[in-house]
Scaffold this motif. Sequence first.
Motif, mmCIF file in Angstrom:
data_model
loop_
_atom_site.group_PDB
_atom_site.id
_atom_site.type_symbol
_atom_site.label_atom_id
_atom_site.label_comp_id
_atom_site.label_asym_id
_atom_site.label_seq_id
_atom_site.Cartn_x
_atom_site.Cartn_y
_atom_site.Cartn_z
ATOM 1 N N LYS A 427 0.768 -1.189 0.105
ATOM 2 C CA LYS A 427 0.237 0.096 -0.248
ATOM 3 C C LYS A 427 0.748 0.961 0.178
ATOM 4 C CE LYS A 427 -4.543 1.898 2.243
ATOM 5 N NZ LYS A 427 -5.424 1.572 3.384
ATOM 6 N N ASP A 428 1.705 1.196 0.525
ATOM 7 C CA ASP A 428 2.972 2.667 0.957
ATOM 8 C C ASP A 428 3.366 2.235 -0.847
ATOM 9 O OD1 ASP A 428 2.213 2.719 3.546
ATOM 10 O OD2 ASP A 428 4.148 1.646 4.266
ATOM 11 N N MET A 429 3.677 2.159 -1.280
ATOM 12 C CA MET A 429 4.323 1.995 -2.930
ATOM 13 C C MET A 429 3.325 2.880 -3.787
ATOM 14 S SD MET A 429 6.107 -1.392 -2.870
ATOM 15 C CE MET A 429 7.595 -1.387 -4.316
ATOM 16 N N VAL A 430 1.832 2.882 -3.202
ATOM 17 C CA VAL A 430 0.848 3.308 -4.711
ATOM 18 C C VAL A 430 0.505 4.763 -4.322
ATOM 19 C CG1 VAL A 430 0.956 1.360 -5.644
ATOM 20 C CG2 VAL A 430 -0.934 1.585 -3.238
ATOM 21 N N LYS A 431 1.214 5.588 -2.836
ATOM 22 C CA LYS A 431 -0.023 5.885 -2.435
ATOM 23 C C LYS A 431 0.128 7.869 -3.032
ATOM 24 C CE LYS A 431 1.561 5.683 2.803
ATOM 25 N NZ LYS A 431 1.839 6.094 3.936
ATOM 26 N N GLY A 432 1.248 7.636 -4.049
ATOM 27 C CA GLY A 432 1.405 9.259 -5.246
ATOM 28 C C GLY A 432 -0.257 8.679 -6.519
ATOM 29 N N ILE A 433 -0.833 7.688 -6.868
ATOM 30 C CA ILE A 433 -1.445 7.937 -6.753
ATOM 31 C C ILE A 433 -3.064 8.287 -6.660
ATOM 32 C CG2 ILE A 433 -2.583 5.882 -9.167
ATOM 33 C CD1 ILE A 433 -0.262 4.160 -8.450
ATOM 34 N N LYS A 434 -3.395 9.260 -7.441
ATOM 35 C CA LYS A 434 -4.719 9.670 -6.710
ATOM 36 C C LYS A 434 -5.532 9.768 -7.835
ATOM 37 C CE LYS A 434 -1.769 11.923 -3.669
ATOM 38 N NZ LYS A 434 -2.843 11.113 -1.809
ATOM 39 N N GLY A 435 -7.029 9.811 -7.503
ATOM 40 C CA GLY A 435 -8.006 9.231 -8.098
ATOM 41 C C GLY A 435 -9.198 7.624 -7.981
ATOM 42 N N ILE A 436 -8.028 7.029 -7.427
ATOM 43 C CA ILE A 436 -8.282 5.800 -6.977
ATOM 44 C C ILE A 436 -7.787 4.957 -5.985
ATOM 45 C CG2 ILE A 436 -6.268 4.758 -8.332
ATOM 46 C CD1 ILE A 436 -8.140 2.662 -9.233
ATOM 47 N N LYS A 437 -9.741 4.559 -5.652
ATOM 48 C CA LYS A 437 -9.390 3.940 -3.926
ATOM 49 C C LYS A 437 -8.792 2.595 -3.642
ATOM 50 C CE LYS A 437 -12.546 3.269 -0.353
ATOM 51 N NZ LYS A 437 -13.944 2.426 0.647
ATOM 52 N N VAL A 438 -7.347 2.594 -2.937
ATOM 53 C CA VAL A 438 -6.765 1.313 -2.956
ATOM 54 C C VAL A 438 -7.114 0.788 -1.338
ATOM 55 C CG1 VAL A 438 -4.552 0.862 -2.959
ATOM 56 C CG2 VAL A 438 -5.140 2.044 -4.524
ATOM 57 N N ILE A 439 -6.905 -0.310 -1.476
ATOM 58 C CA ILE A 439 -7.519 -0.936 -0.289
ATOM 59 C C ILE A 439 -6.624 -1.831 0.256
ATOM 60 C CG2 ILE A 439 -9.769 -2.143 1.420
ATOM 61 C CD1 ILE A 439 -11.518 -0.655 -0.692
ATOM 62 N N GLY A 440 -5.723 -2.369 1.678
ATOM 63 C CA GLY A 440 -5.018 -2.973 1.868
ATOM 64 C C GLY A 440 -5.644 -3.974 2.602
ATOM 65 N N VAL A 441 -5.287 -5.803 2.020
ATOM 66 C CA VAL A 441 -5.635 -6.636 2.927
ATOM 67 C C VAL A 441 -4.536 -7.581 3.344
ATOM 68 C CG1 VAL A 441 -7.762 -6.246 1.770
ATOM 69 C CG2 VAL A 441 -6.166 -7.901 0.403
ATOM 70 N N LYS A 442 -4.451 -7.892 4.007
ATOM 71 C CA LYS A 442 -3.413 -8.761 4.821
ATOM 72 C C LYS A 442 -3.936 -10.007 4.790
ATOM 73 C CE LYS A 442 -1.713 -5.582 8.542
ATOM 74 N NZ LYS A 442 -1.290 -5.206 9.827
ATOM 75 N N THR A 443 -5.125 -11.136 4.611
ATOM 76 C CA THR A 443 -5.337 -12.327 5.306
ATOM 77 C C THR A 443 -6.744 -12.110 3.801
ATOM 78 O OG1 THR A 443 -6.911 -12.274 6.753
ATOM 79 C CG2 THR A 443 -4.628 -12.805 7.289
ATOM 80 N N ILE A 444 -6.738 -13.581 3.887
ATOM 81 C CA ILE A 444 -7.921 -13.758 2.128
ATOM 82 C C ILE A 444 -9.344 -13.525 3.167
ATOM 83 C CG2 ILE A 444 -7.222 -15.201 0.802
ATOM 84 C CD1 ILE A 444 -7.894 -17.010 2.815
ATOM 85 N N ASN A 445 -9.587 -13.466 4.756
ATOM 86 C CA ASN A 445 -10.252 -13.186 5.290
ATOM 87 C C ASN A 445 -10.112 -11.618 5.391
ATOM 88 O OD1 ASN A 445 -10.952 -14.994 7.323
ATOM 89 N ND2 ASN A 445 -9.171 -15.344 7.536
#
Length: 451
Positions: A427-445
């Motif tokens: 998630k930290d690597m895509v912080k510079g991209i605006k205009g799209i919602k980025v959701i980070g997940v740790k597990t498949i749950n």
Amino acid sequence: MAKGKKSVFFCQNCGHEESKWLGQCPACKEWNTFVEEKVSGVTKGSTVKTARESQVVSLSEVSADDHTRMTTGILELDRVLGGGIVPGSLVLVGGDPGIGKSTLLLQVCQNLSREKKLLYISGEESLAQIKLRANRMGEFHENLKLLCETNLETIRTVIENQHPELVIIDSIQTMYSEEVSSAPGSVSQVRESTNVFMQLAKGLGISIFIVGHVTKEGTVAGPRVLEHMVDTVLYFEGDRHASYRILRGVKNRFGSTNEIGVFEMRQNGLVEVENPSEYMLSGKPENASGSVVACSMEGTRPILIEIQALVCQSNFGLPRRTAAGTDYNRVNLLMAVLEKRIGLPLSNYDAYVNIAGGIKMNEPAIDLGIIMALVSSYKNRPIDEKMIVFGEVGLSGEVRAVNMPEQRVAEAKKLGFETCIIPEVSKDMVKGIKGIKVIGVKTINDAMNLL
């Protein structure tokens, strides 16, 4: 046996030579690959007269840059070759019959014939057949010369006299040398022919493209040593009854081996597909369960693909599993992770996984897409059409990082996607991209809670 003749045994897989038949090849360990062939007891060396004498030079004195490459005028082909054709290179092009190998190379001749001197040598088609195909493509310059010949000595003489800048050999399995007594297409003939063309390419600085037939397993017919001798190996993939074609570089001494080129077959030849993602997603169903968009990287190119899954109650004791376009064993592994980590009773269900468009993808980054498609179909819940997912899934159910997440998210944004589910560690690597919602997940749950 006549004097001066002897019989030797060649391995059809790797080209290893033995004086007697063996059940297993000692070089590649394959079984039942040895074939008997009669060869000449005294073999005349196939030499090419070089314009310059062999001399030792310092590495700093050698000049080699991208400006020496010949651009083919086909951007997708140049991408796979690493930026264009390198002078003196030997390129092998393989693929199923009728998939477009000869068509692509004839288009290369059409583009280069205005400035370069070319020679197209065919051992399979007559001059009239080549002319009929050329008429469908358009006009050709007079710099393109044609030769219908299979005799290797004659071809070598013509190339040395004409000295073209690019030679097309269609195909290597039809070439034969009188110095080798076996039939055309045999291990000895293919190896001898490739060796002669390699010496011509390196000695005279001529770029040579060789068309190779493929076996039912999808590999180039003839000895495995054929692929080791050439500089670049290109494979045409795709169903010849479908409109798209994928050109993949599996070996390249002058560039990356991960790049692919996407083409569409039309009446006038192969046309480049500039945006494969949009092409692969065309016709995607609306509000359908079991359908999710994932992103896979091919070299430096992100490609968005639709993963489809169908999970239904099994009518037999042994549930059926089918995977089209991806690894069957990987699908079984991911279903076992779902059953163990989330508790889905998939052992009583048939499961069918398909990558729409017929493209083959085996990158681990599509694991999360397969997982979400399976759960979506099992629960019969559609996934948001503007959502894209990617991430590698481990056996503990964790979502692991993938390479180049910025390019994947940027491609999704360019095609109008609004939400992107990615591994939390990326998630930290895509912080510079605006205009799209980025959701980070740790597990498949965490990913299942978003359904």
